[in-house]
Design an enzyme around this catalytic site. Sequence first.
Site, PDB file in Angstrom:
ATOM      1  N   GLU A  97       9.305 -17.614  -2.942  1.00 12.81           N
ATOM      2  CA  GLU A  97       8.930 -16.125  -3.535  1.00 12.81           C
ATOM      3  C   GLU A  97      10.511 -15.678  -3.717  1.00 12.81           C
ATOM      4  O   GLU A  97      10.934 -15.203  -4.740  1.00 12.81           O
ATOM      5  CB  GLU A  97       8.266 -15.409  -2.727  1.00 12.81           C
ATOM      6  CG  GLU A  97       8.123 -13.909  -3.373  1.00 12.81           C
ATOM      7  CD  GLU A  97       7.286 -12.768  -2.985  1.00 12.81           C
ATOM      8  OE1 GLU A  97       7.347 -11.368  -3.232  1.00 12.81           O
ATOM      9  OE2 GLU A  97       6.496 -13.042  -1.993  1.00 12.81           O
TER      10      GLU A  97
ATOM     11  N   PHE B  14       2.183  -0.610  -6.514  1.00 13.96           N
ATOM     12  CA  PHE B  14       3.270  -1.482  -7.236  1.00 13.96           C
ATOM     13  C   PHE B  14       2.845  -2.650  -7.182  1.00 13.96           C
ATOM     14  O   PHE B  14       3.380  -3.800  -6.997  1.00 13.96           O
ATOM     15  CB  PHE B  14       4.422  -1.213  -6.239  1.00 13.96           C
ATOM     16  CG  PHE B  14       4.808   0.031  -5.652  1.00 13.96           C
ATOM     17  CD1 PHE B  14       4.766   1.005  -6.499  1.00 13.96           C
ATOM     18  CD2 PHE B  14       5.440   0.228  -4.467  1.00 13.96           C
ATOM     19  CE1 PHE B  14       5.225   2.312  -6.172  1.00 13.96           C
ATOM     20  CE2 PHE B  14       5.682   1.602  -4.100  1.00 13.96           C
ATOM     21  CZ  PHE B  14       5.844   2.519  -5.036  1.00 13.96           C
TER      22      PHE B  14
ATOM     23  N   LEU C 281      32.450  -1.354 -17.454  1.00 15.91           N
ATOM     24  CA  LEU C 281      33.498  -1.785 -18.339  1.00 15.91           C
ATOM     25  C   LEU C 281      33.315  -1.783 -19.937  1.00 15.91           C
ATOM     26  O   LEU C 281      33.917  -1.869 -20.807  1.00 15.91           O
ATOM     27  CB  LEU C 281      33.642  -3.474 -18.189  1.00 15.91           C
ATOM     28  CG  LEU C 281      34.403  -3.684 -16.756  1.00 15.91           C
ATOM     29  CD1 LEU C 281      34.507  -5.235 -16.737  1.00 15.91           C
ATOM     30  CD2 LEU C 281      35.737  -3.067 -16.638  1.00 15.91           C
TER      31      LEU C 281
ATOM     32  N   GLY D  66       4.865  -1.283   3.059  1.00 18.43           N
ATOM     33  CA  GLY D  66       5.410  -2.007   2.140  1.00 18.43           C
ATOM     34  C   GLY D  66       5.896  -3.407   2.731  1.00 18.43           C
ATOM     35  O   GLY D  66       4.897  -4.113   2.974  1.00 18.43           O
TER      36      GLY D  66
ATOM     37  N   GLU E 250       0.923  -1.234   0.051  1.00 20.50           N
ATOM     38  CA  GLU E 250       0.027   0.091   0.003  1.00 20.50           C
ATOM     39  C   GLU E 250       0.959   1.118   0.112  1.00 20.50           C
ATOM     40  O   GLU E 250       2.110   1.052   0.201  1.00 20.50           O
ATOM     41  CB  GLU E 250      -0.941   0.079   1.326  1.00 20.50           C
ATOM     42  CG  GLU E 250      -1.738  -1.088   1.294  1.00 20.50           C
ATOM     43  CD  GLU E 250      -2.911  -1.040   2.453  1.00 20.50           C
ATOM     44  OE1 GLU E 250      -3.627  -1.980   2.411  1.00 20.50           O
ATOM     45  OE2 GLU E 250      -2.697  -0.196   3.258  1.00 20.50           O
TER      46      GLU E 250
END
Length: 380
Positions: free
Chosen positions: A243, A157, A338, A132, A128
């Site tokens: 997860e 998100f 690089l 988080g 929310e």
Amino acid sequence: MKRLVFDADHEAFRETVRTFLTKEVLPHYEQWEKDGIVSREAWRAAGRQGLLGLAVPEEYGGGGNTDFRYAAVIAEEFTRAGTPGIAIGLHNDIIGPYLTSLATEEQKRRWLPGFCSGETITAIAMTEPGAGSDLQGIRTTAEDRGDHWLLNGSKTFISNGILADLVIVVAKTTPEGGAHGLSLLVVERGAEGFERGRNLDKIGQKAQDTAELFFHDVRVPKENLLGEPNGAFVHLMTNLAQERMGIAMAGIAAAEYLLEITTQYVKEREAFGRPLSKLQHIRFEIAEMATEVAVTRTFLDRCITDHSNGELDHVHASMAKWWATELQKRVADRCLQLHGGYGYMTEYRVARAFTDGRIQTIYGGTTEIMKEIIGRSLLS
């Protein structure tokens, strides 16, 4: 070093995944990046190819195979292809276990066939604007109204937020919420009062739709409660190890691929009249990254094996997640350096990998949260 985690069946499946990526994903991916969303047809194609619902029992249209090493193959190949936008790992490895382990028989028959065919795309809504990693801070509420729950609140998100047909919403079902007052409610596409906000503009993973979700007096049928009432906290904790393993697997695969393409680049790119690879500093950079990647790969493969055997605990999953993703971040930064100015150009894979991978240390539990879990287990 030869990897011992996979057998011939896993490698045959790897070829299937590569064929799918070549035919159904890579020709369209640039357009999906521009559109900010993946085609639904790609999900249906994944279903036809047998890439969705690998662990779902065959009677519901799934593969009936709980060997986590197949999920590892998918994570590795999608990462190497640079195609995180089609979030099969989220669908299979994060949301799938909620549906197979918590759903009633009626719910399984209603939801799982579409889950496996790609007709039903899924999301889980925890985060929310003000909460988080802290589930105790969730403010979205679901009030018991007898034959339904009345859902109010907002989430942000949310991966697959625009495409999702089923959204597992974490909501307070008691005034205090927290560890003993959260429940999982499944909100289906088209529910009155369920609105999708912006498809959020991210710095990476542009093709992966990430959205705000809003719930205004949404009537969620009682039969859409997933698992035990007020039992969401335990349900969520149960599935977090898998997860985090999914994120870790993508992390080490990304680091390996970046090292591979950068090693080739410094052999071909010349400066001061000779290849970059002839410079001692460059050789030291490659040597350091190669060693870190090799050591991390050995640990990750052990974690994959343990998880496939049902033996991986949340502490080692947290170790895998924070270490592999922080390594990915370091390797991406050094490999971009690089590549010089070319590394800053989006036409080079290292540039996209740099932005696509930055979220890895944040979602699924931040690096700081992972360290807290590990430290608490050792010192409490």
